[in-house]
Design an enzyme around this catalytic site. Structure first.
Site, PDB file in Angstrom:
ATOM      1  N   ASP A 159       0.872  -1.188   0.000  1.00 45.46           N
ATOM      2  CA  ASP A 159       0.000   0.000   0.000  1.00 45.46           C
ATOM      3  C   ASP A 159       0.903   1.230   0.000  1.00 45.46           C
ATOM      4  OD1 ASP A 159      -2.293   1.647   0.144  1.00 45.46           O
ATOM      5  OD2 ASP A 159      -2.222   1.715   2.320  1.00 45.46           O
ATOM      6  N   SER A 160       0.302   2.375  -0.266  1.00 49.20           N
ATOM      7  CA  SER A 160       1.077   3.615  -0.196  1.00 49.20           C
ATOM      8  C   SER A 160       1.402   3.958   1.267  1.00 49.20           C
ATOM      9  CB  SER A 160       0.283   4.747  -0.834  1.00 49.20           C
ATOM     10  OG  SER A 160      -0.989   4.834  -0.226  1.00 49.20           O
TER      11      SER A 160
ATOM     12  N   CYS B  86      -4.172  -1.471  -2.083  1.00 48.13           N
ATOM     13  CA  CYS B  86      -4.339  -0.033  -2.310  1.00 48.13           C
ATOM     14  C   CYS B  86      -5.288   0.120  -3.491  1.00 48.13           C
ATOM     15  CB  CYS B  86      -2.981   0.593  -2.633  1.00 48.13           C
ATOM     16  SG  CYS B  86      -3.064   2.327  -3.125  1.00 48.13           S
TER      17      CYS B  86
ATOM     18  N   THR C 295      -6.053   2.810  -5.058  1.00 49.63           N
ATOM     19  CA  THR C 295      -5.533   3.749  -6.054  1.00 49.63           C
ATOM     20  C   THR C 295      -4.580   3.029  -7.009  1.00 49.63           C
ATOM     21  OG1 THR C 295      -5.687   5.432  -4.336  1.00 49.63           O
ATOM     22  CG2 THR C 295      -4.442   6.002  -6.311  1.00 49.63           C
TER      23      THR C 295
ATOM     24  N   GLU D 165      -3.589   8.642   8.491  1.00 47.76           N
ATOM     25  CA  GLU D 165      -2.132   8.530   8.656  1.00 47.76           C
ATOM     26  C   GLU D 165      -1.662   9.272   9.910  1.00 47.76           C
ATOM     27  OE1 GLU D 165       0.469   7.062   6.655  1.00 47.76           O
ATOM     28  OE2 GLU D 165      -1.097   5.925   5.645  1.00 47.76           O
TER      29      GLU D 165
ATOM     30  N   CYS E 170     -11.081   2.741  -0.403  1.00 49.71           N
ATOM     31  CA  CYS E 170      -9.705   3.093  -0.072  1.00 49.71           C
ATOM     32  C   CYS E 170      -9.363   2.276   1.167  1.00 49.71           C
ATOM     33  CB  CYS E 170      -9.595   4.588   0.222  1.00 49.71           C
ATOM     34  SG  CYS E 170      -7.999   5.076   0.913  1.00 49.71           S
TER      35      CYS E 170
ATOM     36  N   HIS F  10      -7.479   2.773   3.509  1.00 48.36           N
ATOM     37  CA  HIS F  10      -7.351   3.528   4.762  1.00 48.36           C
ATOM     38  C   HIS F  10      -8.706   3.653   5.484  1.00 48.36           C
ATOM     39  CE1 HIS F  10      -3.453   4.712   3.196  1.00 48.36           C
ATOM     40  NE2 HIS F  10      -3.181   5.358   4.318  1.00 48.36           N
TER      41      HIS F  10
HETATM   42  N1  DGL Z   1      -4.771   3.375   0.676  1.00 51.87           N
HETATM   43  C1  DGL Z   1      -4.791   3.867  -0.669  1.00 51.87           C
HETATM   44  C2  DGL Z   1      -6.054   3.409  -1.382  1.00 51.87           C
HETATM   45  O1  DGL Z   1      -6.588   2.407  -1.090  1.00 51.87           O
HETATM   46  C3  DGL Z   1      -4.664   5.322  -0.914  1.00 51.87           C
HETATM   47  C4  DGL Z   1      -3.899   6.221  -0.079  1.00 51.87           C
HETATM   48  C5  DGL Z   1      -3.187   7.290  -0.883  1.00 51.87           C
HETATM   49  O2  DGL Z   1      -3.791   8.261  -1.355  1.00 51.87           O
HETATM   50  O3  DGL Z   1      -1.982   7.107  -1.050  1.00 51.87           O
HETATM   51  O4  DGL Z   1      -6.544   4.020  -2.274  1.00 51.87           O
END
Ligand code: DGL
Length: 315
Positions: A11-12, A75, A77, A152, A212, A214
């Site tokens: 993930d990011s 992730c 994204t 975060e 997402c 997160h």
């Molecule tokens: N956790 C990431 C997602 O599922 C995105 C977080 C980011 O913007 O880097 O989209």
């Protein structure tokens, strides 16, 4: 694939730990290498080209330097904008979170109208709308760019995981915690706009997809803020389920006395099995903010993350 496979999870940032947690519940007998590309977070505000570059570099690290035999892109994204690029970049099976998320929406929705909240880049890609359409669903997507930084920063109150019971009942108190109050207001603002758009477009949504990884950390607050009758779902559980099927299929292993590579739904697991087994190995890597990862990661994973190693993937 080895009897104890190495599964790469990427993930990011910390959000993908929600997917890692679901994977460990189902596949405790595995070695996990989790990479949070924290130096280059957020991905959600970047272009397809940049996201694809970051994501392929991260995937190569997990496969070539950590020996991952299977990759889960935890992730949305990166899954929405770079799944093909990642699949081309590494010689192992790669699973993203969008399709399992859409499949979970299909299973949950009776009206066929679903709402999706996600990062700006995910929404711009239209990946959820397309995946939902393939399942016969109509979708409205809304970008919620402030939510990832709030997660975060840990402005979420104590995390509540699905197996803890009714998540909304355990929502952290916005009145007692000023940080949670800010997050609560932001969530209500975005959901209010989304509700208005759905009404204007004649939608009858009964399902909200957390698009997402997160956002499951905000689930108790989101569940309290959605309209009555709207079910909140996230792709962590369905992605872990899909990964389990794929890995078991490839390894062609039967359930055995050691619990190797078994495939169970989360409700089938006894409390002991919901924790990492003795055989679970978790190695965490981050491209920055290692201290913060160690501090917050265990809260998000629900298990000790141990020593997080710093890796440099370039700029
Ligand atoms: N956790 C990431 C997602 O599922 C995105 C977080 C980011 O913007 O880097 O989209």
């Amino acid at each position: 694939m080895n009897e104890k496979p190495t599964i790469g999870v990427f993930d990011s940032g910390f959000g993908g730990l929600t997917v890692l947690r679901a994977l460990i519940s189902r596949l405790p007998h595995a070695r996990y290498a989790f990479l949070g590309d924290t130096a280059r977070l957020p991905y959600g505000s970047k272009s397809r080209r940049t996201i694809a570059r970051y994501a392929t570099e991260s995937a190569r690290f997990l496969v070539h330097e950590q020996g991952a035999e299977f990759l889960v892109i935890a992730c949305n994204t990166a899954s929405a904008l770079a799944l093909d690029a990642i699949q081309d970049a590494v010689p192992v099976p790669v699973l993203g979170v969008i399709e399992p998320g859409a499949a979970a929406a299909r299973a949950a929705s009776r009206t066929g109208d679903v709402l999706v909240i996600a990062t700006d880049a995910t929404v711009r890609s239209g990946a959820y709308t397309a995946a939902c359409k393939a399942h016969g669903l109509r979708a409205i997507e809304k970008a919620c760019p402030l939510l990832v930084p709030l997660v975060e920063e840990g402005w979420i109150g104590p995390p509540v995981f699905p197996e803890a019971g009714t998540v909304a009942d355990a929502a952290p108190s916005a009145s007692a915690n000023p940080q949670v109050a800010v997050t609560d207001r932001v969530i209500r603002f975005y959901l209010g706009e989304l509700r208005a758009q759905a009404a204007a477009e004649g939608f009858h949504p009964d399902t909200l997809v957390l698009g997402c990884t997160h956002y499951p950390l905000l689930r108790p607050l989101i569940e309290k803020a959605v309209s009555a009758g709207v079910r909140v779902i996230d792709s962590a559980e369905s992605t872990a389920e899909a990964a389990t099927h794929l890995i078991n299929g490839r390894a062609n292993l039967e359930e055995d006395a050691t619990g190797a590579l078994i495939s169970l739904g989360i409700d089938d697991l006894d409390p002991e099995r919901k924790r990492a087994g003795d055989n679970t190995e978790v190695h965490c890597f981050a491209t920055d903010s290692v201290d913060k990862f160690e501090r917050l990661g265990s809260r998000f994973l629900g298990l000790p993350v141990g020593k997080v190693q710093l890796v440099d993937l370039g700029g």
